[in-house]
Design a protein around this motif. Structure first.
Motif, PDB file in Angstrom:
ATOM      1  N   GLY A 188       7.115  -0.853  -4.413  1.00  0.00           N
ATOM      2  CA  GLY A 188       7.643   0.151  -3.615  1.00  0.00           C
ATOM      3  C   GLY A 188       9.239  -0.036  -3.267  1.00  0.00           C
ATOM      4  O   GLY A 188       9.554   1.325  -2.815  1.00  0.00           O
ATOM      5  N   THR A 212      11.410   3.233  -3.400  1.00  0.00           N
ATOM      6  CA  THR A 212      10.767   4.258  -4.360  1.00  0.00           C
ATOM      7  C   THR A 212       9.225   4.838  -4.100  1.00  0.00           C
ATOM      8  O   THR A 212       8.843   5.767  -4.832  1.00  0.00           O
ATOM      9  N   ASP A 213       8.322   3.980  -3.261  1.00  0.00           N
ATOM     10  CA  ASP A 213       7.123   4.451  -3.262  1.00  0.00           C
ATOM     11  C   ASP A 213       6.664   3.589  -1.796  1.00  0.00           C
ATOM     12  O   ASP A 213       6.097   2.323  -1.883  1.00  0.00           O
ATOM     13  N   ASN A 259       3.946   4.201   0.127  1.00  0.00           N
ATOM     14  CA  ASN A 259       2.666   3.748   0.087  1.00  0.00           C
ATOM     15  C   ASN A 259       2.283   2.612  -0.660  1.00  0.00           C
ATOM     16  O   ASN A 259       1.398   1.955  -0.365  1.00  0.00           O
ATOM     17  N   ALA A 260       2.973   2.504  -1.886  1.00  0.00           N
ATOM     18  CA  ALA A 260       2.833   1.119  -2.632  1.00  0.00           C
ATOM     19  C   ALA A 260       3.210  -0.075  -1.805  1.00  0.00           C
ATOM     20  O   ALA A 260       2.607  -1.048  -1.862  1.00  0.00           O
ATOM     21  N   ASN A 291       6.842   6.855   5.183  1.00  0.00           N
ATOM     22  CA  ASN A 291       6.621   8.161   4.540  1.00  0.00           C
ATOM     23  C   ASN A 291       7.513   9.435   5.167  1.00  0.00           C
ATOM     24  O   ASN A 291       7.448  10.354   4.196  1.00  0.00           O
TER      25      ASN A 291
END
Length: 258
Positions: A35, A42-43, A45-46, A162
């Motif tokens: 992430g 970049t992510d 949730n990851a 997020n």
């Protein structure tokens, strides 16, 4: 030879300066956690998944401190909470809360520190409440238990990443270990404004520290709420029954039998 030694000396001095500043240049031997890369989220949730997966399979301790300060009064309320959790085998965990007031607080806050503690083993939780020396016990079902893995992991709070409007990532060194510091500003909501979040993440994706700051709208008025979380002793936390467990078991058994 003198030039070579001088070059080596300069390299050592530069490296020491970087360590002292808490920064370290990216290297191929230390890849960012899921992430993240070396300068961006970049992510989200990851990252939350990596953090959750790492803590679902080993014991850990989580400390939180939440400070609430009304914007129109000169006092603050401080809640300290500590989880100790071992999710391996039969779930065992405890949580202890202590709340105190500082300054000219209303009577409901200023009457003195309250302590609440809960112990869970498997699906059964016992709760102990101490209000100024008046101690009560209660047996709690799993649905209403305050000792839950998701709460100790701080998953819900981490998902707020997020809602970031901007975020930066900086590789740093902490006690000789590589970490990734995330600094993010978050979207306003119907009840929160001026929200920000700072995380310190290890290379496996465990969020070792988290600090959030925001203004929250309550019916009684706005409050500035600051919350700090520290995840410690991952894999080495020992979770034992509290010394009040026999009293709680006996008190609730007697109440049920009576």
């Amino acid at each position: 030879m003198a030039v070579t030694r001088r070059s080596r000396l300069i390299a050592v001095v530069v490296a020491l300066l970087l360590v002292g500043a808490g920064c370290v240049a990216p290297t191929s031997q230390s890849a960012p956690p899921p992430g993240l890369d070396d300068d961006a989220v970049t992510d989200a949730n990851a990252l939350v998944r990596a953090h959750t997966t790492a803590l679902e399979s080993q014991s850990f301790t989580a400390h939180t401190t939440t400070t609430s300060r009304p914007t129109d009064a000169e006092y603050r309320v401080v809640l300290n909470r500590t989880w100790r959790v071992d999710p391996t085998g039969t779930f065992r965990g405890s949580v202890v809360d202590t709340s105190t007031a500082v300054g000219d607080a209303p009577e409901r806050y200023a009457r003195g520190p309250d302590e609440r503690a809960a112990w869970r083993e498997g699906t059964t939780t016992y709760r102990r409440v101490d209000r100024g020396g008046n101690v009560t016990y209660r047996r709690v079902d799993l649905f209403n238990s305050s000792v839950k893995l998701s709460a100790a992991i701080q998953r819900q709070a981490l998902y707020r990443l997020n809602t970031r409007t901007e975020a930066t990532v900086t590789p740093v060194l902490r006690n000789g270990s590589r970490r990734y510091r995330i600094e993010a500003r978050l979207n306003d909501t119907a009840v929160t404004t001026n929200a920000s979040m700072t995380l310190l993440v290890d290379t496996s994706g465990v969020v070792r520290t988290m600090r959030t700051n925001q203004t929250v709208r309550y019916r009684s008025g706005n409050r500035v709420v600051t919350r700090t979380v520290r995840i410690e002793d991952v894999g080495t936390t020992t979770v034992e029954r509290p010394d009040w467990y026999p009293t709680a078991a006996e008190a609730t058994r007697t109440a049920t039998d009576g």
